[in-house]
Design an enzyme around this catalytic site. Sequence first.
Site, PDB file in Angstrom:
ATOM      1  CB  CYS A  54      -0.966   0.008   1.176  1.00  0.00           C
ATOM      2  SG  CYS A  54      -0.189  -0.142   2.780  1.00  0.00           S
TER       3      CYS A  54
ATOM      4  CG  HIS B 133      -4.098   0.523   4.374  1.00  0.00           C
ATOM      5  ND1 HIS B 133      -3.556  -0.389   3.500  1.00  0.00           N
ATOM      6  CD2 HIS B 133      -4.997   1.248   3.649  1.00  0.00           C
ATOM      7  CE1 HIS B 133      -4.108  -0.241   2.313  1.00  0.00           C
ATOM      8  NE2 HIS B 133      -4.979   0.751   2.374  1.00  0.00           N
TER       9      HIS B 133
END
Length: 328
Positions: free
Chosen positions: A115, A190
């Site tokens: 990510c 994230h």
Amino acid sequence: MSSTAEGTTAGTSSTKEKPRQSHWIPLEGNPEVFNSWADQAGLITAHNQFVDIYGLDEDLLSIIPKPTKAVVLLFPSNSPIKTKQAEQDEKITREGQHLIDGTLMYVKQYVENACGTIALIHAIANSEVMYKPASPLQRFISHCKGMTPEERGKLLESTDLFTKIHLDSSALGQTPQPTNDEDGMNTDLHFTCFVAAPDGEVRKAAAQRTHTFTVGEPQDTAEGSRSTVIETTITGSPVQEPTQTTESPPPDKPRFATGTSTAEGEPLEGMRLIELDGRRPFPIDHGPCTDVLEDTITVVKKQYLSQVESVYFSLMSFGPAPVNSPFH
């Protein structure tokens, strides 16, 4: 701080697939790591870089180089935030959202812990910046033109264009590199990215607008002079579309990743704030955007910081390079 996401991974730049890796090492959420990645990938970092956003009050935001082109957020994903995102995704699936502009570069995530790299691609590819010809960025963006987000995600999964860059950049973090799942390969943080994109509804309306044209020479009739009148529907938008370039420039010329930009202090016009998270089903429209930094901070406060009490948040702005940057 580092990143995570669900998925599987791979690595090859040829059409033949190599044995697939289980996941990448998480990237740490700091400008040194992100600028190293961007520099190795081909961004002209003397012009544009990532910088820390140290706080959300006006004094700290005022020191961020302007104009901000994109904002990257690192947040805890194993929290009520994930539940709220799932509810939002379900509502959009059921009711729809403001039309997302089709020229936006959006990459789905299929590689675990990628990510950070995907946030970097989203920030750079959707900004008006320069990158080196034949660089990994130029090659990936060119290859992605005309692909769906899913196809782009599969391309990232199967190419080794960014594998070594990601690995080298992950070693620059302040925390030791993990070697196994127990040592931090499975992290609960994230990355997501916020960018400005043209209003998809406005572009669609412009593309479908019907215009009446007068053709032919005037003709004398009993009622007087007249011309032949026809109606036609424009099928192409009169607005110049920002596109990812494909052909290679001369060797001494850098390549532009085209997007939207404005001079410092000038508000954006006709733009929307779009959140790009490769784990979610689609880009998320957050409404009109006149200033990427200010509008992103508003969304982050409302939809992220309000959902959980956690210190595991960090924000980076992508924009003009600071004067004292080591990448000059």
